[in-house]
Design an enzyme around this catalytic site. Structure first.
Site, PDB file in Angstrom:
ATOM      1  N   CYS A   2      70.988 -34.690  20.653  1.00  0.00           N
ATOM      2  CA  CYS A   2      71.413 -36.061  20.867  1.00  0.00           C
ATOM      3  C   CYS A   2      70.442 -36.763  21.810  1.00  0.00           C
ATOM      4  O   CYS A   2      69.884 -36.157  22.705  1.00  0.00           O
ATOM      5  CB  CYS A   2      72.819 -36.188  21.444  1.00  0.00           C
ATOM      6  SG  CYS A   2      74.082 -35.388  20.488  1.00  0.00           S
ATOM      7  N   ARG A  27      65.747 -35.582  18.385  1.00  0.00           N
ATOM      8  CA  ARG A  27      66.763 -34.855  19.153  1.00  0.00           C
ATOM      9  C   ARG A  27      68.060 -34.648  18.355  1.00  0.00           C
ATOM     10  O   ARG A  27      68.978 -33.966  18.810  1.00  0.00           O
ATOM     11  CB  ARG A  27      67.093 -35.615  20.444  1.00  0.00           C
ATOM     12  CG  ARG A  27      65.911 -35.819  21.355  1.00  0.00           C
ATOM     13  CD  ARG A  27      66.322 -36.538  22.613  1.00  0.00           C
ATOM     14  NE  ARG A  27      67.237 -35.736  23.392  1.00  0.00           N
ATOM     15  CZ  ARG A  27      66.872 -34.828  24.280  1.00  0.00           C
ATOM     16  NH1 ARG A  27      65.601 -34.607  24.506  1.00  0.00           N
ATOM     17  NH2 ARG A  27      67.764 -34.127  24.940  1.00  0.00           N
ATOM     18  N   TRP A  73      73.394 -35.085  17.173  1.00  0.00           N
ATOM     19  CA  TRP A  73      73.371 -33.787  16.501  1.00  0.00           C
ATOM     20  C   TRP A  73      74.758 -33.209  16.773  1.00  0.00           C
ATOM     21  O   TRP A  73      75.087 -32.855  17.908  1.00  0.00           O
ATOM     22  CB  TRP A  73      72.273 -32.894  17.091  1.00  0.00           C
ATOM     23  CG  TRP A  73      72.075 -31.614  16.338  1.00  0.00           C
ATOM     24  CD1 TRP A  73      71.263 -31.425  15.258  1.00  0.00           C
ATOM     25  CD2 TRP A  73      72.679 -30.337  16.621  1.00  0.00           C
ATOM     26  NE1 TRP A  73      71.341 -30.116  14.849  1.00  0.00           N
ATOM     27  CE2 TRP A  73      72.191 -29.429  15.655  1.00  0.00           C
ATOM     28  CE3 TRP A  73      73.580 -29.880  17.577  1.00  0.00           C
ATOM     29  CZ2 TRP A  73      72.579 -28.091  15.634  1.00  0.00           C
ATOM     30  CZ3 TRP A  73      73.964 -28.543  17.552  1.00  0.00           C
ATOM     31  CH2 TRP A  73      73.458 -27.665  16.583  1.00  0.00           C
ATOM     32  N   ASN A  99      75.231 -37.317  25.726  1.00  0.00           N
ATOM     33  CA  ASN A  99      74.482 -36.181  25.190  1.00  0.00           C
ATOM     34  C   ASN A  99      74.875 -34.969  26.011  1.00  0.00           C
ATOM     35  O   ASN A  99      74.779 -34.994  27.233  1.00  0.00           O
ATOM     36  CB  ASN A  99      72.977 -36.455  25.329  1.00  0.00           C
ATOM     37  CG  ASN A  99      72.141 -35.193  25.151  1.00  0.00           C
ATOM     38  OD1 ASN A  99      72.512 -34.303  24.390  1.00  0.00           O
ATOM     39  ND2 ASN A  99      71.024 -35.127  25.849  1.00  0.00           N
ATOM     40  N   GLY A 100      75.353 -33.918  25.351  1.00  0.00           N
ATOM     41  CA  GLY A 100      75.745 -32.701  26.075  1.00  0.00           C
ATOM     42  C   GLY A 100      77.041 -32.162  25.515  1.00  0.00           C
ATOM     43  O   GLY A 100      77.502 -32.588  24.455  1.00  0.00           O
ATOM     44  N   GLU A 476      56.514 -15.688  12.809  1.00  0.00           N
ATOM     45  CA  GLU A 476      56.374 -17.138  12.985  1.00  0.00           C
ATOM     46  C   GLU A 476      56.153 -17.818  11.627  1.00  0.00           C
ATOM     47  O   GLU A 476      56.709 -18.882  11.352  1.00  0.00           O
ATOM     48  CB  GLU A 476      55.233 -17.432  13.967  1.00  0.00           C
ATOM     49  CG  GLU A 476      54.876 -18.900  14.159  1.00  0.00           C
ATOM     50  CD  GLU A 476      56.027 -19.782  14.618  1.00  0.00           C
ATOM     51  OE1 GLU A 476      57.100 -19.270  14.977  1.00  0.00           O
ATOM     52  OE2 GLU A 476      55.862 -21.018  14.565  1.00  0.00           O
ATOM     53  N   LYS A 480      58.534 -20.711  10.062  1.00  0.00           N
ATOM     54  CA  LYS A 480      58.011 -22.032   9.672  1.00  0.00           C
ATOM     55  C   LYS A 480      58.440 -22.362   8.242  1.00  0.00           C
ATOM     56  O   LYS A 480      58.924 -23.440   7.960  1.00  0.00           O
ATOM     57  CB  LYS A 480      56.491 -21.978   9.762  1.00  0.00           C
ATOM     58  CG  LYS A 480      55.742 -23.061  10.409  1.00  0.00           C
ATOM     59  CD  LYS A 480      55.911 -23.370  11.847  1.00  0.00           C
ATOM     60  CE  LYS A 480      57.250 -23.311  12.458  1.00  0.00           C
ATOM     61  NZ  LYS A 480      57.323 -23.223  13.856  1.00  0.00           N
ATOM     62  N   GLU A 483      62.406 -22.907   7.840  1.00  0.00           N
ATOM     63  CA  GLU A 483      63.055 -24.061   8.485  1.00  0.00           C
ATOM     64  C   GLU A 483      62.721 -25.386   7.810  1.00  0.00           C
ATOM     65  O   GLU A 483      63.522 -26.316   7.861  1.00  0.00           O
ATOM     66  CB  GLU A 483      62.784 -24.113   9.988  1.00  0.00           C
ATOM     67  CG  GLU A 483      61.420 -24.566  10.418  1.00  0.00           C
ATOM     68  CD  GLU A 483      61.292 -24.716  11.936  1.00  0.00           C
ATOM     69  OE1 GLU A 483      60.229 -24.394  12.451  1.00  0.00           O
ATOM     70  OE2 GLU A 483      62.241 -25.164  12.594  1.00  0.00           O
ATOM     71  N   HIS A 499      61.540   0.734   4.423  1.00  0.00           N
ATOM     72  CA  HIS A 499      62.769   1.343   4.946  1.00  0.00           C
ATOM     73  C   HIS A 499      64.012   0.567   4.520  1.00  0.00           C
ATOM     74  O   HIS A 499      65.050   0.670   5.166  1.00  0.00           O
ATOM     75  CB  HIS A 499      62.692   1.462   6.474  1.00  0.00           C
ATOM     76  CG  HIS A 499      61.622   2.422   6.910  1.00  0.00           C
ATOM     77  ND1 HIS A 499      61.735   3.778   6.761  1.00  0.00           N
ATOM     78  CD2 HIS A 499      60.403   2.201   7.450  1.00  0.00           C
ATOM     79  CE1 HIS A 499      60.629   4.367   7.205  1.00  0.00           C
ATOM     80  NE2 HIS A 499      59.802   3.424   7.623  1.00  0.00           N
ATOM     81  N   LYS A 594      65.075 -31.063  17.431  1.00  0.00           N
ATOM     82  CA  LYS A 594      63.889 -30.571  18.146  1.00  0.00           C
ATOM     83  C   LYS A 594      64.263 -29.870  19.436  1.00  0.00           C
ATOM     84  O   LYS A 594      63.724 -28.833  19.775  1.00  0.00           O
ATOM     85  CB  LYS A 594      62.969 -31.761  18.443  1.00  0.00           C
ATOM     86  CG  LYS A 594      61.679 -31.397  19.155  1.00  0.00           C
ATOM     87  CD  LYS A 594      60.762 -30.682  18.213  1.00  0.00           C
ATOM     88  CE  LYS A 594      59.458 -30.288  18.869  1.00  0.00           C
ATOM     89  NZ  LYS A 594      58.767 -29.270  18.057  1.00  0.00           N
TER      90      LYS A 594
HETATM   91  O1  M6R Z   1      61.723 -26.086  23.229  1.00  0.00           O
HETATM   92  P1  M6R Z   1      61.744 -24.615  22.997  1.00  0.00           P
HETATM   93  O2  M6R Z   1      60.391 -24.040  22.819  1.00  0.00           O
HETATM   94  O3  M6R Z   1      62.519 -23.860  24.025  1.00  0.00           O
HETATM   95  O4  M6R Z   1      62.508 -24.442  21.616  1.00  0.00           O
HETATM   96  C1  M6R Z   1      62.844 -23.178  21.132  1.00  0.00           C
HETATM   97  C2  M6R Z   1      63.164 -23.237  19.662  1.00  0.00           C
HETATM   98  O5  M6R Z   1      64.271 -24.047  19.426  1.00  0.00           O
HETATM   99  C3  M6R Z   1      61.987 -23.790  18.844  1.00  0.00           C
HETATM  100  O6  M6R Z   1      60.826 -23.057  19.106  1.00  0.00           O
HETATM  101  C4  M6R Z   1      62.283 -23.730  17.344  1.00  0.00           C
HETATM  102  O7  M6R Z   1      62.398 -22.410  16.930  1.00  0.00           O
HETATM  103  C5  M6R Z   1      61.191 -24.462  16.589  1.00  0.00           C
HETATM  104  N1  M6R Z   1      61.635 -25.771  16.251  1.00  0.00           N
HETATM  105  C6  M6R Z   1      60.774 -23.764  15.344  1.00  0.00           C
HETATM  106  O8  M6R Z   1      59.735 -24.459  14.727  1.00  0.00           O
END
Ligand code: M6R
Length: 599
Positions: A2, A27, A73, A99-100, A476, A480, A483, A499, A594
């Site tokens: 948010c 956000r 969000w 927000n929270g 990673e 990517k 998501e 395994h 984000k």
């Molecule tokens: O802001 P942060 O690095 O703490 O965020 C952690 C994760 O939410 C963030 O890395 C998330 O996995 C990415 N959006 C993935 O691309």
């Protein structure tokens, strides 16, 4: 999650609020709303969906010089128009955005709001209803402070009182909030980027503070009513840092920025003699530690796995890497002199922060590696190392990941130098080579787009395999892809597939195999043969000098420890194109945000 904004001044607030919300959309983006105040009272516009949908709903002929806004969000209550903020008290006197998460909202509702008919399913509505209840016999400032004192959880709040045209009240606890200063106006926002359109001068707020914002004054109070003085600062941000420019998506822009970020990091950590340098206090804290505990989430966790290799192999310090959300309640036996390193792009991730709070209570030293100066986790840690990657706006993290790895490599090299470990390479020179290699890779977009077409056009799933550092990057790569393209993807240690998971390999299943580590190159080639024998469609990404006939992508040669910085680039681009080909929203994938500020 948010984002909130507020404006009070001489201009029509609507457009300023909407533009601010557009910048905060990263956000959260499931619903949005604004409330504007004029001589007719407070008018609310809110919609399910994006800011673009809200924009269509806002009436052109409503004008106002004061307003607040929110992009959501969802945590409590599904994303719909009713649960969208702003929320209003029963009589309509108070309107607020939040927000929270208010953890005790049910208890407060039961204790104080019997008989009040709630319109939404949100925790937020409880705040505004409590406020109205307490305003009977108290000023708004008193009632607001009293309400805040009852809340358990996190909040950034902006509040309008229909009986006080000249004021926005705001408050903050654990969620980010800034007040921006201007000539004849003031603004509030979750993030400086939201209000860069009107000012770059900000005042930071601390937890459990309430602020009375008027167009020509800002008064910060603690919850006991005492007044706090605080200097403003100039945000070192440029509008061009946060605009897409000619790029179709932020993600592509941020992938392209990586070579420049590498060079910027070197510059930022070089002293006047062009030698790399970090704060002596940080070096000494690391030297004193008998073990480093890296705490992070998502992509930052993946960068932490690479960081472990650096501290262990370059500087000889044992390291554990932990997922923040697990560590909080499942803490391992700690060493005698631990140092905690929090890796977080945003510096706001609630999972990481809750660990920080616990670790501080135990009295251990903490270091944060973050992209956001002044972020909550940075402020609450003993030390900070900045990433210097510039704002990362796409939800999928790209340049922050490579910046995290580069900063960890530099730190490990400096620690090694400091403790007399021999380092047989020049890190500045090697990162320079990495920057050039990255440039060659980001310039081969057509090739990467074709790989995405060849391997991912119709698949339901995909596997990423690698060994050692390549395994870290495989995880990673899988994150990517899933998501942003919604293709089921998993990253595996090459040797582990047989395994169990190899049962999922069918005719045509794409398997992306990384081969950059000489010591295990025969083994990973063997793992590729195993999946090919079961019908997999292999995409081998090999380091120059280790390539074999039939490999799909050849990476320019870099130092073997720094390969994660370049092997990830094709994976980022392939994911980007897979997302694009599937018509997904690249920068704002479904269900995500984000900055993940809920646990
Ligand atoms: O802001 P942060 O690095 O703490 O965020 C952690 C994760 O939410 C963030 O890395 C998330 O996995 C990415 N959006 C993935 O691309």
């Amino acid at each position: 999650m948010c984002g909130i904004v507020g404006y009070i001044g001489e201009l029509d607030s609507k457009e300023i609020l909407l533009k601010g919300l557009e910048k905060l959309e990263y956000r959260g983006y499931d619903s949005a709303g604004i409330a504007v105040r004029n001589e007719d009272g407070v008018t609310i516009f809110k919609e399910k969906g994006r800011i673009a949908d809200l924009r269509l709903a806002v009436e052109d002929d409503v004008h106002s010089k004061t307003g607040i806004g929110h992009t959501r969000w969802a945590t409590h209550g599904v994303p719909n128009q009713i649960n969208a903020h702003p929320h209003q008290s029963e009589s309509g006197r108070y309107t607020l955005v939040h927000n929270g998460v208010i953890e005790n909202y049910h208890i407060l509702q039961k204790e104080h709001l019997q008989g009040v008919e709630m319109k939404s399913d949100t925790d937020t509505e409880v705040i505004v209803q409590l406020l109205e209840k307490f305003s009977n016999g108290m000023t708004t400032a008193e009632a607001f402070r009293h309400t805040l004192s009852l809340l358990h959880g996190s909040y950034a709040i902006a509040l309008l009182d229909s009986e006080e045209a000249q004021t926005i009240y705001v408050a903050k606890n654990k969620s980010p909030l800034l007040v921006g200063l201007g000539e004849d106006f003031n603004v509030v926002a979750s993030d400086a980027m939201a209000m860069l359109q009107v000012t770059n001068e900000y005042i930071e707020l601390h937890d459990q503070e309430m602020v009375i914002v008027k167009k020509d004054s800002v008064e910060i109070q603690k919850l006991d009513g005492s007044i706090v003085g605080r200097e403003s600062y100039i945000a070192e941000l440029d509008l061009s840092d946060i605009e897409k420019g000619t790029y179709p998506h932020y993600m592509l822009k941020e992938i392209d920025e990586q070579p420049a970020v590498m060079r910027k990091i070197i510059q930022a950590y070089q002293n006047e003699q062009d030698e790399l340098e970090i704060d002596d206090a940080i070096l000494s804290a690391i030297n004193k530690a008998d073990r480093l505990y890296i705490i992070a989430a998502g992509t930052s966790y993946h960068a932490g796995l690479v960081g472990k290799e650096y501290f262990e192999k370059i500087a000889g310090i044992p390291v554990e890497v932990h997922i923040a959300s697990e560590f909080g309640y499942n803490m391992p036996l700690l060493s005698e002199n631990p140092l905690f390193i929090f890796i977080t792009q945003s510096g706001e991730t609630a999972d990481s922060r809750q660990v920080l709070v616990k670790i501080k209570k135990l009295g251990h030293t903490t270091l944060t590696v973050t992209n956001v100066k002044g972020s909550t986790i940075s402020r609450e840690s003993d030390y900070t190392l900045l990433l210097h990657a510039g704002p990362e706006i796409a939800v999928a993290s790209t340049k922050a990941y490579t910046a995290q790895i580069a900063v960890l490599a530099i730190t490990a090299a400096l620690v090694a130098k400091n403790t007399g470990h021999s380092v047989d390479f020049d890190i500045v020179q090697e990162i320079g080579i990495v920057a050039n290699a990255m440039q060659a890779l980001v310039d081969s977009k057509e090739e990467m787009e074709q790989v995405a077409r060849d391997f991912l056009a119709t698949t339901r799933n995909a596997f990423f395999i690698g060994r050692n550092l390549d395994f870290c990057v495989s995880m990673e790569g899988a994150l990517k892809l899933k998501e942003i393209s919604y293709i089921q993807a998993e990253g595996f240690a090459g040797g582990e597939l047989k395994h169990g998971t190899i049962a999922l390999i069918e005719d045509g299943t794409p398997v992306f195999a990384l081969a950059t580590q000489k010591a295990v190159s025969l083994n990973i080639r063997g793992n590729v043969k195993e999946v090919v024998a079961r019908g997999a469609n292999p995409c081998i990404i090999a380091m120059e000098g280790m390539e074999e006939e039939g490999d799909t992508i050849i990476l320019p040669k870099v130092h073997p420890l720094l390969t994660p910085l370049i092997s990830v680039i094709p994976l980022q681009l392939i994911s980007y194109y897979a997302s694009l080909h599937r018509d997904c929203d690249v920068d704002k994938p479904r269900n995500l945000a984000k900055s993940v500020t809920v646990e």
